[in-house]
Every structure is written in structure tokens, then in C-alpha cells.
Design a protein around this motif. Structure first.
Motif, PDB file in Angstrom:
ATOM      1  N   SER A 127       3.687 -14.551   4.481  1.00 42.08           N
ATOM      2  CA  SER A 127       3.936 -13.439   3.122  1.00 42.08           C
ATOM      3  C   SER A 127       2.635 -13.668   2.365  1.00 42.08           C
ATOM      4  CB  SER A 127       4.572 -14.364   2.642  1.00 42.08           C
ATOM      5  OG  SER A 127       5.021 -15.683   2.479  1.00 42.08           O
ATOM      6  N   LEU A 254      -5.311   2.982   5.985  1.00 40.11           N
ATOM      7  CA  LEU A 254      -4.487   2.751   5.150  1.00 40.11           C
ATOM      8  C   LEU A 254      -5.692   3.107   4.123  1.00 40.11           C
ATOM      9  CD1 LEU A 254      -3.986  -1.255   6.177  1.00 40.11           C
ATOM     10  CD2 LEU A 254      -3.008   0.431   5.650  1.00 40.11           C
ATOM     11  N   GLY A 257      -4.157   6.386   2.618  1.00 42.75           N
ATOM     12  CA  GLY A 257      -3.122   6.034   2.297  1.00 42.75           C
ATOM     13  C   GLY A 257      -2.120   7.142   3.135  1.00 42.75           C
ATOM     14  N   ASP A 259       0.440   7.609   6.628  1.00 44.59           N
ATOM     15  CA  ASP A 259       1.102   6.668   6.743  1.00 44.59           C
ATOM     16  C   ASP A 259       1.784   7.429   8.426  1.00 44.59           C
ATOM     17  OD1 ASP A 259       3.851   5.628   8.383  1.00 44.59           O
ATOM     18  OD2 ASP A 259       4.848   5.568   6.260  1.00 44.59           O
ATOM     19  N   PHE A 360       3.332  -0.204  11.349  1.00 48.78           N
ATOM     20  CA  PHE A 360       3.913   0.602   9.921  1.00 48.78           C
ATOM     21  C   PHE A 360       5.366   1.044  10.224  1.00 48.78           C
ATOM     22  CE2 PHE A 360      -0.323   1.540  10.438  1.00 48.78           C
ATOM     23  CZ  PHE A 360      -0.714   1.809   8.673  1.00 48.78           C
ATOM     24  N   CYS A 363       6.489  -2.807   8.372  1.00 44.53           N
ATOM     25  CA  CYS A 363       5.665  -3.181   7.477  1.00 44.53           C
ATOM     26  C   CYS A 363       4.968  -2.015   6.462  1.00 44.53           C
ATOM     27  CB  CYS A 363       4.478  -3.815   8.212  1.00 44.53           C
ATOM     28  SG  CYS A 363       4.208  -4.992   8.780  1.00 44.53           S
ATOM     29  N   PRO A 364       6.109  -0.792   6.560  1.00 48.88           N
ATOM     30  CA  PRO A 364       5.811   0.227   5.596  1.00 48.88           C
ATOM     31  C   PRO A 364       5.128  -0.103   4.327  1.00 48.88           C
ATOM     32  CG  PRO A 364       8.583  -0.158   5.745  1.00 48.88           C
ATOM     33  CD  PRO A 364       7.459  -0.971   5.963  1.00 48.88           C
ATOM     34  N   ASN A 365       5.039  -1.007   3.192  1.00 49.76           N
ATOM     35  CA  ASN A 365       3.845  -1.314   2.078  1.00 49.76           C
ATOM     36  C   ASN A 365       3.567  -1.865   2.680  1.00 49.76           C
ATOM     37  OD1 ASN A 365       6.558  -0.651   0.629  1.00 49.76           O
ATOM     38  ND2 ASN A 365       7.398  -2.340   0.896  1.00 49.76           N
ATOM     39  N   ILE A 366       2.574  -2.192   3.829  1.00 48.70           N
ATOM     40  CA  ILE A 366       0.815  -2.506   4.461  1.00 48.70           C
ATOM     41  C   ILE A 366       0.386  -2.415   3.764  1.00 48.70           C
ATOM     42  CG2 ILE A 366       0.404  -1.331   6.199  1.00 48.70           C
ATOM     43  CD1 ILE A 366      -0.587  -4.247   7.851  1.00 48.70           C
ATOM     44  N   ARG A 367      -0.679  -2.883   2.398  1.00 51.86           N
ATOM     45  CA  ARG A 367      -2.247  -2.307   2.110  1.00 51.86           C
ATOM     46  C   ARG A 367      -3.557  -3.433   2.451  1.00 51.86           C
ATOM     47  NH1 ARG A 367       1.607  -5.396  -0.889  1.00 51.86           N
ATOM     48  NH2 ARG A 367       0.808  -6.584  -2.710  1.00 51.86           N
ATOM     49  N   SER A 369      -6.201  -6.075   1.484  1.00 46.51           N
ATOM     50  CA  SER A 369      -6.120  -7.079   0.542  1.00 46.51           C
ATOM     51  C   SER A 369      -7.577  -7.109   0.541  1.00 46.51           C
ATOM     52  CB  SER A 369      -5.479  -7.937   1.050  1.00 46.51           C
ATOM     53  OG  SER A 369      -4.310  -8.325   0.857  1.00 46.51           O
ATOM     54  N   GLN A 389      -1.677  -7.595   3.124  1.00 49.05           N
ATOM     55  CA  GLN A 389      -1.005  -7.790   3.145  1.00 49.05           C
ATOM     56  C   GLN A 389       0.380  -7.097   2.968  1.00 49.05           C
ATOM     57  OE1 GLN A 389      -0.452 -10.253  -0.727  1.00 49.05           O
ATOM     58  NE2 GLN A 389       1.510 -10.952  -0.004  1.00 49.05           N
TER      59      GLN A 389
END
Ligand code: HEM
Length: 390
Positions: A127, A254, A257, A259, A360, A363-367, A369, A389
Motif C-alpha cells: 500500500s 502517468l 495523465g 488512461d 490500469f 489500479c485506476p488511481n496509480i500515480r 511518487s 503509489q
């Protein structure tokens, strides 16, 4: 011909080689790259033409062979029997043996196993921020090539270690230490495979190593050294480039931005391969005196084919520095062309398609770090880490 200067280990170039490629290409199809002391093809047209020109090839012409340095003997022995370093008729014989396992149909049959692998790896994501290159992009190709060949997956940490040490020989930052490490890796890799092949002789399975062992037993088709070198080539080539195609691709998505769920996945994979390929330069020897684009090559001259430059040629792609997964697909040069065209292209494409889609979706909110950086490993282009993350 214009002479250009550019250190391949210059940190700015390592992070972004594309401005250099554009300025070199502005001088024409060929330039003389002083730092490599070689003529380099920089336009799409010239790179494609030279890849397909049978008057050029990868094998060093006989009279230009140099006595082998003793400390490199184990590494050179693998190279000497590799299909990548061979020309016909040896190349034709070796390539035909492996091609049977790399048909589009055979590769498509791997889809369920690759999908399952992607999901299993994602289940294990922590996490906290972690390195996606290590946890995902590396594991998919290395485990898949182990399964295809029939080599135990638990061996993958050793395979990665040996492979990294061996391919470092092609990097601009090569030193005597690189050479010693490559020789040790080649020795260990050869010993492991020789042992493993003996074990597998009496244990045939539905895998590539079984078919290659059968070919060796039939005699004429494959020698013992060729069997070992072919397995090493497939295991190394089977992951080194795919890892970084995935890493470079995820980084671009990423940062911009984008998808993948909103893209045509095949077009997206082609654009990733065009825009930031993992391998930027391959060389060829001239086999006869030949004049091309106004330059007279003599037999034995080397020419560098800059795949990364060809892929950004504005005469083929509009605004080539823009990442646009909706652009019409034009064959890029990332998998090479001609006789040595990548055997693993259908496998790499399948892995990239599935790995991106599943990542994707799950993990749709992957960003990102941390800011990703490229390694100082030209002509290989890949990130040191890709911390995300999920
Ligand atoms: C995105 C990933 C990959 C890229 C960008 C890539 C790129 C290339 C390129 C450019 C060449 C030609 C080199 C030359 O012309 O001098 C090549 C050859 C080769 N590749 Fe790949 N490769 C990838 C994945 C794979 C995979 C998954 C395999 C699986 C085993 C593989 C196996 C090979 C082999 C065996 C050759 C030698 C072919 C010959 O000499 O006839 N590659 N690759």
C-alpha cells in the motif's frame, strides 16, 4: 558528411537523447558520430534501408576478426554461437529452430498465463509507494520467458543477474569491471544451462527447451554450444527490452495523465514503442564496398543504426515528439527489420498489451511518487526505478 559530437554518457543526453537525434538528422541521412568513431544512420529511411540491405550484416567479416581477449572467453563463446551474431546460412538454420515457438498463434496461446501472472503480481502490491519496475515490469517478461522455455521460475533472480551483467557489455559505460562481470555471468549461466539440459534430456515436456534438445540430439541441426547460446539469448532478449518498454510506457502515461482504458490498446502499444524505445542503437558491418546516401563504405566498415532517432523522424510522423496514441500506426523501427527482425515481437506486444490493460484496470488511481530517471546505460534506454503509489 557532417561530424557530430555527443558523449553517450553525458547526463543530459542520457535523460533525453532526442534533441541530439533531431540536430543530427538535420544534417542528412548519415552523420559521423565522433564519440563512437562510426558513421550513424539517423533518418527513418536510412535506418530501414540499412537494416534490410544484405550487403551489411552483424557478423564481423573474417579478415576483421580480432584475437579474443582471454578474460572475455566465456562471454565471447556465447556470442560466437548466438543467432543474433550470425549471418546465413548459420542464421537461417538457428532462427528456423526458434521461430516454431514464436508464431503469432503460439504466442496468443500464452494469454491466460500472462493475464494470471499480471493479476497475481498486482495482488502483492504494497500500500506504500514501491518500485513498479521491480514488482511488475520486470517480473512479467522474465517469468513468461521462463515458462515458454521451460526453465524453473525460481531461477529468475539468477537469470536477471546474469543477463544484466552480460548485456552491460553493449553499454557506453563499459569498463574492465563490466567485462570481468560479464565473463563470470556467462560462465555461471552456461554451467547452469548445461546441467539443466542434462536433467531435462530424460524429462521431455511441451516447451521450447525440449524441442531444442531434440534438435541437438538429431545432430546436424544444433550443436551443444549453439543450444546453450540460443537459450541464453532467448532468456536475456526475452526480458531486457520488454521490461523497459513497459517502464518507459507507464512513466509516459502517468506523466501525461493518460488512461489506457480510453485508448485502443494496440495503437497505444505501438506509440509507446515508437516514442521511447528501450534499445536505441544496433550496428552492422559492410560486406562489400558500397556507396549509400553519398558515403562510400568499405568492406569491414561499421555503421550505427539509431533506432531511437528513426522513430522521431518528422518526415514519417507529424510532431514526432508528441505522444499521441491515436496517430495512424506506421511501422516503427523498435524491433529492427530485415533478417534479424525481433523474434519476440509478438510476445513483447502481447505482454505489453495485457500488462498495461490489467494494471490500469486494477489500479485506476496509480500515480508517480518520485521523479523517474533514466539509467546511464546507452544504448539501452530504461529507468533506474519507477516509484508509484497504486
Ligand atoms: C519490446 C521488447 C523488445 C524489443 C524492443 C526488441 C528489439 C529487438 C531488436 C531491435 C532486434 C534486432 C537487432 C538487430 O537488428 O541488430 C531484436 C532481435 C531479437 N530479439 Fe527482440 N526485442 C524485444 C523483445 C524480445 C523478446 C520478448 C524476445 C523473446 C525471446 C526477443 C528475442 C529476440 C531475438 C532472439 C532476436 C535475434 C533475432 C535474429 O538475430 O534473427 N526480443 N529484438
Amino acid at each position: 558528411m557532417k561530424t557530430v559530437l555527443q558523449s553517450p554518457v553525458d547526463p543530459e543526453f542520457v535523460q533525453d537523447p532526442y534533441p541530439f537525434y533531431h540536430s543530427a538528422r538535420a544534417h542528412g541521412n548519415l552523420v559521423y558520430w565522433e564519440d563512437y568513431r562510426k558513421v550513424a544512420a539517423v533518418s527513418h529511411r536510412a535506418v530501414q534501408a540499412l537494416l534490410k540491405d544484405r550487403r551489411f550484416g552483424r557478423e564481423v567479416p573474417d579478415e576483421f576478426q580480432r584475437p579474443a581477449a582471454a578474460h572475455l572467453a566465456p562471454w565471447l563463446n556465447v556470442e560466437a554461437h548466438s543467432l543474433l551474431e550470425a549471418e546465413p546460412p548459420r542464421h537461417t538454420r538457428l532462427r528456423a529452430l526458434v521461430m516454431r515457438a514464436f508464431t503469432s498463434r503460439g504466442i496468443a496461446a500464452l494469454e491466460p498465463s500472462v493475464l494470471d501472472l499480471c493479476n497475481t503480481l498486482i495482488d502483492r502490491f504494497p500500500s506504500d509507494p514501491f518500485d513498479l519496475l521491480d514488482a511488475y515490469c520486470t517480473q512479467i517478461p522474465v517469468i513468461t520467458i521462463c515458462r515458454l522455455l521451460g526453465v524453473p521460475e525460481q531461477q529468475s533472480p539468477d537469470l536477471l543477474r546474469w543477463s544484466h551483467a552480460m548485456v552491460a557489455m553493449y553499454q557506453a559505460s563499459r569498463t574492465r569491471q563490466t567485462e570481468d562481470e560479464a565473463a563470470t555471468a556467462a560462465q555461471e549461466f552456461t554451467a547452469f544451462l548445461s546441467d539443466y539440459i542434462e536433467k531435462r534430456r530424460s524429462d521431455p515436456q511441451d516447451d521450447l527447451i525440449t524441442r531444442l534438445i531434440e534438435a541437438e540430439e538429431e545432430g546436424e541441426k544444433l550443436s551443444r554450444d549453439e543450444l546453450v547460446a540460443t537459450c541464453i539469448l532467448l532468456l536475456n532478449a526475452g526480458h531486457e527490452a520488454t521490461v523497459h518498454s513497459l517502464g518507459n510506457g507507464v512513466k509516459t502515461l502517468l506523466q501525461l495523465g493518460l488512461d489506457p482504458r480510453n485508448c485502443d490498446i494496440d495503437e497505444l502499444v505501438e506509440e509507446i514503442l515508437r516514442y521511447d524505445p528501450p534499445l536505441h542503437m544496433f550496428t552492422r558491418y559492410a560486406y562489400e564496398d558500397v556507396e549509400i546516401y553519398g558515403h562510400r563504405f568499405k568492406r569491414g566498415d561499421e555503421v550505427a543504426l539509431l533506432l531511437g532517432a528513426a522513430n522521431r523522424d518528422p518526415s514519417v510522423w507529424n510532431e514526432p515528439d508528441v505522444f499521441d496514441p491515436t496517430r495512424p500506426v506506421v511501422t516503427n523501427t523498435s524491433f529492427g527489420g530485415g533478417l534479424h527482425f525481433c523474434v519476440g515481437a509478438p510476445l513483447a506486444r502481447l505482454e505489453m498489451r495485457l500488462a498495461l490493460k490489467v494494471l490500469f484496470q486494477r489500479c485506476p488511481n496509480i500515480r508517480l511518487s518520485a521523479e523517474p530517471n533514466y539509467s546511464n546505460t546507452y544504448h539501452f534506454r530504461g529507468l533506474t526505478r519507477l516509484v508509484v503509489q497504486a
